[in-house]
Design an enzyme around this catalytic site. Structure first.
Site, PDB file in Angstrom:
ATOM      1  N   HIS A 131       0.867  -1.179   0.000  1.00  0.00           N
ATOM      2  CA  HIS A 131       0.000   0.000   0.000  1.00  0.00           C
ATOM      3  C   HIS A 131       0.910   1.238   0.000  1.00  0.00           C
ATOM      4  O   HIS A 131       2.024   1.187   0.521  1.00  0.00           O
ATOM      5  CB  HIS A 131      -0.830  -0.053   1.284  1.00  0.00           C
ATOM      6  CG  HIS A 131      -1.887   0.980   1.410  1.00  0.00           C
ATOM      7  ND1 HIS A 131      -1.625   2.262   1.813  1.00  0.00           N
ATOM      8  CD2 HIS A 131      -3.228   0.917   1.210  1.00  0.00           C
ATOM      9  CE1 HIS A 131      -2.760   2.946   1.858  1.00  0.00           C
ATOM     10  NE2 HIS A 131      -3.747   2.155   1.499  1.00  0.00           N
ATOM     11  N   ASP A 208       3.195  -4.481   8.005  1.00  0.00           N
ATOM     12  CA  ASP A 208       1.989  -3.667   7.873  1.00  0.00           C
ATOM     13  C   ASP A 208       0.801  -4.622   8.028  1.00  0.00           C
ATOM     14  O   ASP A 208       0.470  -5.381   7.121  1.00  0.00           O
ATOM     15  CB  ASP A 208       2.001  -2.993   6.494  1.00  0.00           C
ATOM     16  CG  ASP A 208       0.669  -2.330   6.156  1.00  0.00           C
ATOM     17  OD1 ASP A 208      -0.301  -2.488   6.925  1.00  0.00           O
ATOM     18  OD2 ASP A 208       0.603  -1.668   5.106  1.00  0.00           O
ATOM     19  N   GLN A 211      -4.465  -4.992   6.991  1.00  0.00           N
ATOM     20  CA  GLN A 211      -5.477  -5.903   6.447  1.00  0.00           C
ATOM     21  C   GLN A 211      -5.450  -7.270   7.126  1.00  0.00           C
ATOM     22  O   GLN A 211      -6.274  -8.131   6.811  1.00  0.00           O
ATOM     23  CB  GLN A 211      -5.265  -6.087   4.932  1.00  0.00           C
ATOM     24  CG  GLN A 211      -5.433  -4.821   4.125  1.00  0.00           C
ATOM     25  CD  GLN A 211      -6.865  -4.282   4.131  1.00  0.00           C
ATOM     26  OE1 GLN A 211      -7.814  -4.983   4.501  1.00  0.00           O
ATOM     27  NE2 GLN A 211      -7.031  -3.035   3.726  1.00  0.00           N
ATOM     28  N   LYS A 234     -10.461  -0.624  10.705  1.00  0.00           N
ATOM     29  CA  LYS A 234     -10.671  -1.827   9.881  1.00  0.00           C
ATOM     30  C   LYS A 234     -11.040  -3.017  10.754  1.00  0.00           C
ATOM     31  O   LYS A 234     -11.266  -4.122  10.271  1.00  0.00           O
ATOM     32  CB  LYS A 234      -9.409  -2.146   9.081  1.00  0.00           C
ATOM     33  CG  LYS A 234      -9.042  -1.066   8.052  1.00  0.00           C
ATOM     34  CD  LYS A 234      -7.902  -1.510   7.195  1.00  0.00           C
ATOM     35  CE  LYS A 234      -7.217  -0.392   6.447  1.00  0.00           C
ATOM     36  NZ  LYS A 234      -8.003   0.231   5.394  1.00  0.00           N
ATOM     37  N   CYS A 372      -4.760   2.525  -3.655  1.00  0.00           N
ATOM     38  CA  CYS A 372      -3.511   3.016  -3.031  1.00  0.00           C
ATOM     39  C   CYS A 372      -2.384   1.999  -3.202  1.00  0.00           C
ATOM     40  O   CYS A 372      -1.571   1.794  -2.280  1.00  0.00           O
ATOM     41  CB  CYS A 372      -3.705   3.344  -1.562  1.00  0.00           C
ATOM     42  SG  CYS A 372      -4.959   4.563  -1.252  1.00  0.00           S
TER      43      CYS A 372
HETATM   44  N1  C6P Z   1      -6.216   0.528   2.963  1.00  0.00           N
HETATM   45  C1  C6P Z   1      -8.040   0.177   1.434  1.00  0.00           C
HETATM   46  O1  C6P Z   1      -9.119   0.486   0.940  1.00  0.00           O
HETATM   47  P1  C6P Z   1      -4.865   3.693   7.364  1.00  0.00           P
HETATM   48  O2  C6P Z   1      -5.462   4.536   6.295  1.00  0.00           O
HETATM   49  O3  C6P Z   1      -3.686   4.344   7.993  1.00  0.00           O
HETATM   50  O4  C6P Z   1      -5.839   3.184   8.363  1.00  0.00           O
HETATM   51  O5  C6P Z   1      -4.332   2.354   6.650  1.00  0.00           O
HETATM   52  C2  C6P Z   1      -3.450   2.449   5.577  1.00  0.00           C
HETATM   53  C3  C6P Z   1      -3.198   1.118   4.993  1.00  0.00           C
HETATM   54  C4  C6P Z   1      -1.956   0.538   5.129  1.00  0.00           C
HETATM   55  N2  C6P Z   1      -1.685  -0.682   4.668  1.00  0.00           N
HETATM   56  C5  C6P Z   1      -2.610  -1.418   4.043  1.00  0.00           C
HETATM   57  C6  C6P Z   1      -2.269  -2.800   3.571  1.00  0.00           C
HETATM   58  C7  C6P Z   1      -3.898  -0.902   3.854  1.00  0.00           C
HETATM   59  O6  C6P Z   1      -4.816  -1.643   3.218  1.00  0.00           O
HETATM   60  C8  C6P Z   1      -4.195   0.402   4.322  1.00  0.00           C
HETATM   61  C9  C6P Z   1      -5.532   1.020   4.084  1.00  0.00           C
HETATM   62  C10 C6P Z   1      -7.564   0.940   2.651  1.00  0.00           C
HETATM   63  O7  C6P Z   1      -7.341  -0.713   0.984  1.00  0.00           O
HETATM   64  C11 C6P Z   1      -7.732   2.415   2.500  1.00  0.00           C
HETATM   65  S1  C6P Z   1      -6.683   3.099   1.289  1.00  0.00           S
END
Ligand code: C6P
Length: 413
Positions: A131, A208, A211, A234, A372
């Site tokens: 991401h 990370d 997910q 999430k 993203c």
């Molecule tokens: N992905 C998706 O629709 P935040 O925004 O900080 O809570 O998470 C960022 C992030 C980091 N790593 C991974 C693997 C992610 O999937 C995400 C967030 C969402 O896929 C929003 S872009």
């Protein structure tokens, strides 16, 4: 309700579970909402919303600052969540659990603070499926310090090339950062194995877990990861709260990411000493309401049981995959064994945007576009995909209606 959730027989009584989510009774475009954008953010059960209410109604006070009762109670709620997180990820100590605003901030914290230990010519290993939150923070520090970023390739079915990964280590490799679960492909990466490989080369690893946390049991000590990042929103929790787990020895050796109140020991104009862990990395007033409610979300997940949640989501994934593949011109991105409940797809040359817009008119919420993860889109030669992602409250009936909606949209082109 809570007692009944604990009862194994009713464990996945989906009607009772759905009743905890008023938003799921909404209509969109005159149709019952089918919410399949859970990888972007999951919905929030009543018990978590009630925890937010309770904080505002009865406990709102700044934390770690007051001797008065309200402040101490608010502090207790925040620290209780820290202990729940510690147990959820099996960290050795709450000192290693830092509250942030989300995965993005957790990774930025490490990139900035650990990044101070990096020098021109050093190398960092990422993967093609990251991401942007696990690419751009490294680029920011990388450009400033002339650090080389390398990316582990991804196979056609969405798996990391472990041989290529192992070959990437050089005497200059200083850090590895990779996703536990891909937000596009659903691939559950063999992070334990990859961490062991990195450690053989003396290189620390950040995972990370944005997910992974809602779907996969996490044991940071068993993984032996150096850092682990996740987001509350999430995980059926409120937005604006996240966690960075870090091994004590790294956290102690790193400079603070931000300066401000509560992260200090003693401040003079000549010099400042810093607070002990974890507060050294928690400058300013935290989102104490959100953090407290995040505790309710973790409790909720644990009462349902991650293994039961995963089994339910897997059944949804299987049905959706089998049925979608009966649609002419269906292309699914990410077919790795054991993948998480995320399906990215395209139908013929119908743009993801058109598909998403028309699905919305049928009441189906999916994500469209690059998710993203533009380098991954480049890898597959597309500009975007449609992504359906499942959560514990989705049903087989919703899956069937979703597939019927995709079929209907496909027939319009
Ligand atoms: N992905 C998706 O629709 P935040 O925004 O900080 O809570 O998470 C960022 C992030 C980091 N790593 C991974 C693997 C992610 O999937 C995400 C967030 C969402 O896929 C929003 S872009």
């Amino acid at each position: 309700m809570l007692e009944r959730i604990r009862d194994k027989k009713l464990l996945m009584n989906i009607d009772e579970i759905r009743a905890e989510y008023p938003i799921l009774t909404r209509e969109v475009a005159g149709k019952p909402l089918i919410y399949l954008d859970n990888a972007a953010t999951s919905q929030t059960p009543r018990c978590v919303v009630e925890a937010i209410d309770q904080m505002y109604y009865h406990y709102k006070a700044n934390v770690h600052r007051g001797v008065h009762t309200l402040s101490q109670e608010a502090t207790d709620h925040v620290e209780a969540t820290r202990e729940l997180v510690r147990r959820f990820i099996n960290a050795g100590s709450t000192d290693e659990v830092i509250f942030t605003r989300g995965t993005t901030e957790s990774i930025n914290l490490v990139a900035s603070s650990f990044g101070e230990k990096l020098y021109s010519g050093d190398e960092i290993i990422l993967t093609v499926m990251e991401h942007h939150s696990n690419i751009v923070p490294w680029q920011l520090i990388g450009h400033r310090k002339r650090i080389r970023i390398r990316a582990v390739p991804v196979s056609d079915d969405g798996q990391l090339d472990l041989e290529a990964y192992e070959d990437m280590f050089t005497d200059n490799t200083r850090f590895v950062a990779l996703a536990h679960v891909s937000n596009v492909l659903g691939t559950v990466n063999p992070v334990k194995q990859m961490i062991a490989i990195a450690h053989r080369h003396g290189v620390p690893v950040l995972i990370d877990g944005a997910q992974a946390a809602p779907h996969v049991p996490i044991d940071v000590q068993d993984l032996d990861c150096d850092f682990y990042a996740l987001s509350s929103h999430k995980m059926y929790g409120p937005a604006g709260v996240g966690v960075l787990y870090g091994k004590r020895r790294w956290l102690e050796s790193m400079e603070p990411y931000q300066g401000g109140g509560e992260m200090i020991g003693r401040v003079t104009f000549e010099r400042t000493t810093f607070a002990d862990l974890p507060f050294k990395f928690e400058a300013g007033t935290p989102d104490f309401v959100g953090i407290s409610a995040f505790g309710a979300a973790i409790d909720y997940i644990q009462r349902l049981g991650l293994d039961h949640i995963a089994a339910h989501e897997h059944a949804l994934l299987e049905r959706a995959t089998d049925e979608l593949l009966t649609i002419d011109g269906m292309r699914i991105f990410g077919t790795a064994p054991g993948k998480s409940a995320v399906i990215s797809f395209l139908v013929r040359d119908i743009s993801s945007y058109d598909m998403g817009l028309l699905l919305d008119k049928l009441g189906v919420a999916v994500r469209t576009g690059h998710h993203c993860a533009q380098p991954l889109m480049d890898r597959y030669g597309v500009t975007g995909t449609v992504r359906a992602s499942f959560a514990l409250y989705n049903t087989l009936d919703e899956v069937d209606r979703f597939v019927a909606a995709v079929r209907r949209v496909a027939s319009m082109f």
